[in-house]
Design a protein around this motif. Structure first.
Motif, PDB file in Angstrom:
ATOM      1  N   ARG A  97       0.918  -1.059   0.009  1.00 53.48           N
ATOM      2  CA  ARG A  97      -0.066  -0.034   0.159  1.00 53.48           C
ATOM      3  C   ARG A  97       0.733   1.099   0.005  1.00 53.48           C
ATOM      4  NH1 ARG A  97      -5.555   1.661   0.189  1.00 53.48           N
ATOM      5  NH2 ARG A  97      -5.535   3.700   1.051  1.00 53.48           N
ATOM      6  N   ARG A  98       0.361   2.344  -0.594  1.00 53.00           N
ATOM      7  CA  ARG A  98       1.105   3.358  -0.771  1.00 53.00           C
ATOM      8  C   ARG A  98       0.453   4.627   0.256  1.00 53.00           C
ATOM      9  NH1 ARG A  98       4.885   3.827  -4.440  1.00 53.00           N
ATOM     10  NH2 ARG A  98       4.753   2.092  -6.321  1.00 53.00           N
ATOM     11  N   PHE A  99       1.531   4.985   1.321  1.00 51.65           N
ATOM     12  CA  PHE A  99       1.128   6.015   2.050  1.00 51.65           C
ATOM     13  C   PHE A  99       1.865   7.152   1.817  1.00 51.65           C
ATOM     14  CE2 PHE A  99       0.685   1.805   4.009  1.00 51.65           C
ATOM     15  CZ  PHE A  99      -0.686   1.843   4.698  1.00 51.65           C
ATOM     16  N   PRO A 100       1.524   8.226   2.391  1.00 50.61           N
ATOM     17  CA  PRO A 100       2.333   9.677   2.114  1.00 50.61           C
ATOM     18  C   PRO A 100       3.772   9.696   2.512  1.00 50.61           C
ATOM     19  CG  PRO A 100       0.159  10.240   3.454  1.00 50.61           C
ATOM     20  CD  PRO A 100       0.202   8.654   3.415  1.00 50.61           C
ATOM     21  N   PHE A 101       4.123   8.616   3.348  1.00 51.83           N
ATOM     22  CA  PHE A 101       5.402   8.498   3.776  1.00 51.83           C
ATOM     23  C   PHE A 101       6.475   7.496   2.762  1.00 51.83           C
ATOM     24  CE2 PHE A 101       3.372   5.507   6.234  1.00 51.83           C
ATOM     25  CZ  PHE A 101       4.139   4.322   5.851  1.00 51.83           C
ATOM     26  N   GLY A 102       5.552   6.585   2.190  1.00 48.96           N
ATOM     27  CA  GLY A 102       6.123   5.687   1.307  1.00 48.96           C
ATOM     28  C   GLY A 102       5.486   4.383   1.061  1.00 48.96           C
ATOM     29  N   ARG A 103       6.037   3.278   0.529  1.00 45.89           N
ATOM     30  CA  ARG A 103       5.182   2.240   0.190  1.00 45.89           C
ATOM     31  C   ARG A 103       5.573   1.115   1.175  1.00 45.89           C
ATOM     32  NH1 ARG A 103       6.294  -2.731  -2.787  1.00 45.89           N
ATOM     33  NH2 ARG A 103       4.678  -3.294  -4.030  1.00 45.89           N
ATOM     34  N   VAL A 104       4.590   0.510   1.793  1.00 42.11           N
ATOM     35  CA  VAL A 104       4.611  -0.525   2.777  1.00 42.11           C
ATOM     36  C   VAL A 104       4.065  -1.871   2.231  1.00 42.11           C
ATOM     37  CG1 VAL A 104       4.027  -1.557   5.075  1.00 42.11           C
ATOM     38  CG2 VAL A 104       4.324   0.918   4.720  1.00 42.11           C
TER      39      VAL A 104
END
Ligand code: NI
Ligand code: MN
Length: 228
Positions: A97-104
């Motif tokens: 999943r992409r989040f504002p801080f990066g992909r996890v």
């Protein structure tokens, strides 16, 4: 990117824009006393690898204080929600999943996972995190597993955070093999030294990695490592 070791398997990653806190077990850890100020951690995101007490102890308190987004498996998120935390994101193995801080990406770990009261915590996990700067892998508590070979190069991993304490997780020998499996040059060793069954010989552990052509860092609690 900066990594700050918080004792046991807890660490904070500063990306430049966000503060990512992994597996907070700080207030119950006497070794962290006076070295880590829990109130100053101010995470933006809290990632939990599994439900064992030595990985989630401070999670709810810190989530309440900071309003941080909590990322964990489905079962842990239900437990967090039940304690009044609403800024959450559930994942499960294999999902990214992409989040504002990066992909996890949530990846496999071989371990167990129950809450302190014995209730089911879902399956334990690791995380591959990719920011605009670099990618790293936190395995969580795990045995060495050939599944790790699937992570090599996709994306290239600048470093990994592995348990090296043996007994409950990989020891240094298997963690060095894991570094080869995932094809990363440097490892931050965690999950050692906290309890009698996971004491290690630090020099011997570092030598095992050198023999495998890898570098093992064993930071002191509160120590910061700059990783470019
Ligand atoms: Ni565990
Ligand atoms: Mn553990």
């Amino acid at each position: 990117m900066k990594l700050i070791y918080l004792g046991h398997a807890a660490f904070l990653i500063e990306t430049g824009t966000h503060r990512l806190l992994f597996d907070p077990f700080i207030s119950p850890n006497p070794l962290a006393e006076g070295k880590v100020a829990v109130a100053n951690l101010k995470p933006d995101v809290i990632l939990l690898s599994h439900a064992h007490e030595d990985h989630i102890a401070d999670a709810v308190t810190l989530a309440k204080q900071s309003g941080a987004l909590v990322i964990a498996n489905w079962e842990i998120i239900q437990w967090v929600l039940a304690q009044g935390i609403q800024n959450v994101h559930p994942m499960n193995h294999g999902g990214a999943r992409r989040f504002p801080f990066g992909r996890v990406k949530m990846v496999n770990a071989i371990h167990s996972s129950s809450f302190p009261d014995g209730s089911y915590g879902g399956n334990p996990a690791g995380f591959v995190v990719t920011t605009s700067e670099l990618s790293f892998y936190y395995s969580g508590d795990t045995a060495l597993t050939s599944d790790m070979k699937l992570l090599a190069g996709d994306p290239p991993l600048r470093f990994a955070v592995f348990p090296v304490g043996d007994n409950f997780t990989m020891g240094a020998d298997d963690a060095a093999k894991a570094a080869t499996f995932v094809d990363t040059p440097e490892v931050i060793g965690v999950h050692h030294g906290t309890f009698p069954p996971i004491m290690i010989d630090r020099d011997a552990a570092k030598q095992v990695f050198l023999d495998a052509g890898k570098v093992l860092h064993l930071p002191e609690i509160g120590e910061e490592i700059e990783i470019a």
